[in-house]
Scaffold this motif. Structure first.
Motif, mmCIF file in Angstrom:
data_model
loop_
_atom_site.group_PDB
_atom_site.id
_atom_site.type_symbol
_atom_site.label_atom_id
_atom_site.label_comp_id
_atom_site.label_asym_id
_atom_site.label_seq_id
_atom_site.Cartn_x
_atom_site.Cartn_y
_atom_site.Cartn_z
ATOM 1 N N ALA A 38 0.839 -1.203 0.000
ATOM 2 C CA ALA A 38 0.000 0.000 0.000
ATOM 3 C C ALA A 38 0.872 1.250 0.000
ATOM 4 C CB ALA A 38 -0.909 0.007 1.219
ATOM 5 N N VAL A 39 0.475 2.240 -0.792
ATOM 6 C CA VAL A 39 1.172 3.519 -0.857
ATOM 7 C C VAL A 39 0.372 4.580 -0.102
ATOM 8 C CG1 VAL A 39 2.042 5.284 -2.426
ATOM 9 C CG2 VAL A 39 2.169 2.894 -3.068
ATOM 10 N N LEU A 40 -0.960 4.416 -0.086
ATOM 11 C CA LEU A 40 -1.859 5.361 0.566
ATOM 12 C C LEU A 40 -3.086 4.593 1.026
ATOM 13 C CD1 LEU A 40 -2.561 8.511 0.956
ATOM 14 C CD2 LEU A 40 -3.900 8.215 -1.110
ATOM 15 N N LEU A 41 -3.618 4.952 2.193
ATOM 16 C CA LEU A 41 -4.825 4.324 2.713
ATOM 17 C C LEU A 41 -5.787 5.414 3.145
ATOM 18 C CD1 LEU A 41 -6.304 1.709 3.643
ATOM 19 C CD2 LEU A 41 -5.269 2.090 5.876
ATOM 20 N N VAL A 42 -7.029 5.339 2.661
ATOM 21 C CA VAL A 42 -8.067 6.301 3.028
ATOM 22 C C VAL A 42 -9.195 5.529 3.686
ATOM 23 C CG1 VAL A 42 -9.703 8.011 2.190
ATOM 24 C CG2 VAL A 42 -7.452 7.834 1.137
ATOM 25 N N ASP A 43 -9.483 5.880 4.948
ATOM 26 C CA ASP A 43 -10.551 5.235 5.712
ATOM 27 C C ASP A 43 -11.488 6.334 6.194
ATOM 28 O OD1 ASP A 43 -12.165 3.616 7.167
ATOM 29 O OD2 ASP A 43 -10.653 2.999 8.624
#
Length: 102
Positions: A38-43
């Motif tokens: 993963a490079v970016l995680l949006v929750d």
């Protein structure tokens, strides 16, 4: 809504659970599953881009099929010399389905 941007075969893809992604050929692991970095995680409103936090995130995918991309024809030609060269290429691809973002 939870989604992640993953590194997949030299490119970055935005994925959610259930997304089908076509990427460069990868060898599938045990039971036909692979893990993507993963490079970016949006929750929801929380955005994680820190490398230390992302090392704990795993994006799991299952391999659906191995396939080949479209034929690309490369032609070279030099005027007045009779030089002609023709070459083809088909990229090896893998289609995966994202089954989990943890």
């Amino acid at each position: 809504m939870v989604y992640a941007v993953v590194r997949a075969g030299g490119r970055q893809e935005k994925v959610e659970v259930g997304t089908i992604v076509t990427m460069d050929r990868v060898k599938d692991g045990e039971n036909g599953t692979i893990e993507l970095a993963a490079v970016l995680l949006v929750d929801g409103d929380k955005i994680t881009s820190d490398a230390k936090s992302l090392s704990k995130v795993t994006v799991t995918a299952t391999v659906l099929e191995d396939l080949r991309g479209p034929k690309i024809v490369i032609q070279k030609f030099k005027n007045k010399t009779g030089y002609k060269k023709r070459q083809g290429h088909r990229q090896e691809l893998t289609r995966v389905k994202i089954i989990g973002i943890k």
